[in-house]
Design an enzyme around this catalytic site. Structure first.
Site, PDB file in Angstrom:
ATOM      1  N   ALA A   2       6.885   2.039   5.008  1.00 28.44           N
ATOM      2  CA  ALA A   2       6.463   2.831   3.863  1.00 28.44           C
ATOM      3  C   ALA A   2       5.186   3.596   4.195  1.00 28.44           C
ATOM      4  CB  ALA A   2       6.226   1.931   2.653  1.00 28.44           C
ATOM      5  N   SER A   3       5.118   4.850   3.753  1.00 27.82           N
ATOM      6  CA  SER A   3       3.966   5.721   3.964  1.00 27.82           C
ATOM      7  C   SER A   3       3.673   5.838   5.458  1.00 27.82           C
ATOM      8  CB  SER A   3       2.770   5.200   3.164  1.00 27.82           C
ATOM      9  OG  SER A   3       1.726   6.142   3.133  1.00 27.82           O
TER      10      SER A   3
END
Length: 294
Positions: free
Chosen positions: A137-138
């Site tokens: 994520a990210s």
């Protein structure tokens, strides 16, 4: 009272022995950027298990990501995969997706250490080399794209939440919100599919084999890693996988999400989350389905 306490203690012991736990591994091979390796092996894991490499966000750790992306605890029921939750401690705990060494196969950056964690786990647990997966994520999503581009022969599939195309941050002075050139995160690094493919293939020159399947998620309300990056990822992976957009399926896998299908949907899908900001919540059960582990 004593009886109840004894029962509670016995149950705690049974729970500890019945499930896996996050364990630090200190010697997994070459580790040029001093990463930390944490691994979750379910009790009584099957022979030839799958492996999931789960990559945390900026500011995060492997330990904290194990609470967000629940592949470890979910494996305690299925017992068919092992999860690696690594940590990077540099640049606000953001993955190295901007340097030449970080964007080169076996180049001596974070990606080299991560690949060696996978190779160590394959050898130690006789893992199934056709079932090696990566997710994040990210910043972890940014590194997911990079790992799949650099080591396409290692991974079978990946999933990605609120990130950017592989190579988008190339040449930036850093990879964190405070150190990076904002051009990429702002969605201003726009290329054709062919250009993005060239960028990815430069990370593993001479490779002519197939690339891993990709499912990528992004929120339309993301103001940190702008939504335009979602389209750039899809351009890159549609080119690498040789599939074209075919259709949208609304309210999939939930209300407000649109599934963007490429080809027959077995190699590349995108999930556009209406109004969702940074970061799209991890859909670990959907990820497991994509990996064929559900």
């Amino acid at each position: 009272m004593h009886f109840s306490t004894s029962i509670a203690s016995a149950l705690a012991v049974l729970s500890a022995t019945a499930n896996g736990a996050l364990v630090r591994v200190n010697d997994f091979g070459a580790n040029p950027s001093n990463l930390q390796m944490n691994i979750w092996v379910p009790a009584n894991v099957v022979a030839k298990p799958a492996i999931i490499l789960a990559l945390h966000t900026c500011g995060g750790t492997g330990e904290s990501y194990a609470q967000t992306a629940r592949f470890g605890t979910l494996s305690d029921t299925k017992r068919t995969w092992i999860t690696i939750y690594p940590s990077t401690k540099k640049d606000s705990n953001c993955w190295e997706v901007n340097t030449v060494k970080g964007l080169t196969r076996d180049g001596g950056g974070d990606s080299t250490g991560l690949a060696n964690m996978i190779k160590y786990t394959i050898q130690k647990y006789s893992a199934d080399t056709t079932k090696i997966f990566v997710t994040g994520a990210s910043s972890g999503c940014m590194m997911t794209n990079v790992m799949m581009a650099q080591y396409p022969d290692l991974f079978s599939a990946g999933t990605c939440y609120s990130g950017v195309a592989a190579g988008c941050l190339a040449g930036s002075p850093g990879a964190s919100p405070g150190s990076a050139d904002p051009t990429c995160a702002n969605g201003q690094r726009v290329k054709s599919s062919e250009e993005w493919v060239k960028t990815a293939k430069a990370m593993y020159p001479g490779y002519n084999g197939s690339y891993p399947r990709m499912a990528t998620w992004h929120g339309t309300g993301d103001t940190l890693v702008r939504y335009a990056n979602f389209q750039e990822q899809l351009k890159q992976w549609s080119g690498l996988l040789g599939v074209a957009f075919t259709k949208n399926t609304t309210n999939t896998p939930q209300s407000g999400y649109t599934q963007m299908v490429y080809g027959d949907g077995t190699k590349l899908v995108g999930y556009s989350a209406q109004g969702v900001g940074h970061i799209v919540p991890v859909h670990d059960n959907d990820d497991l389905k994509w990996f064929g582990l559900a």
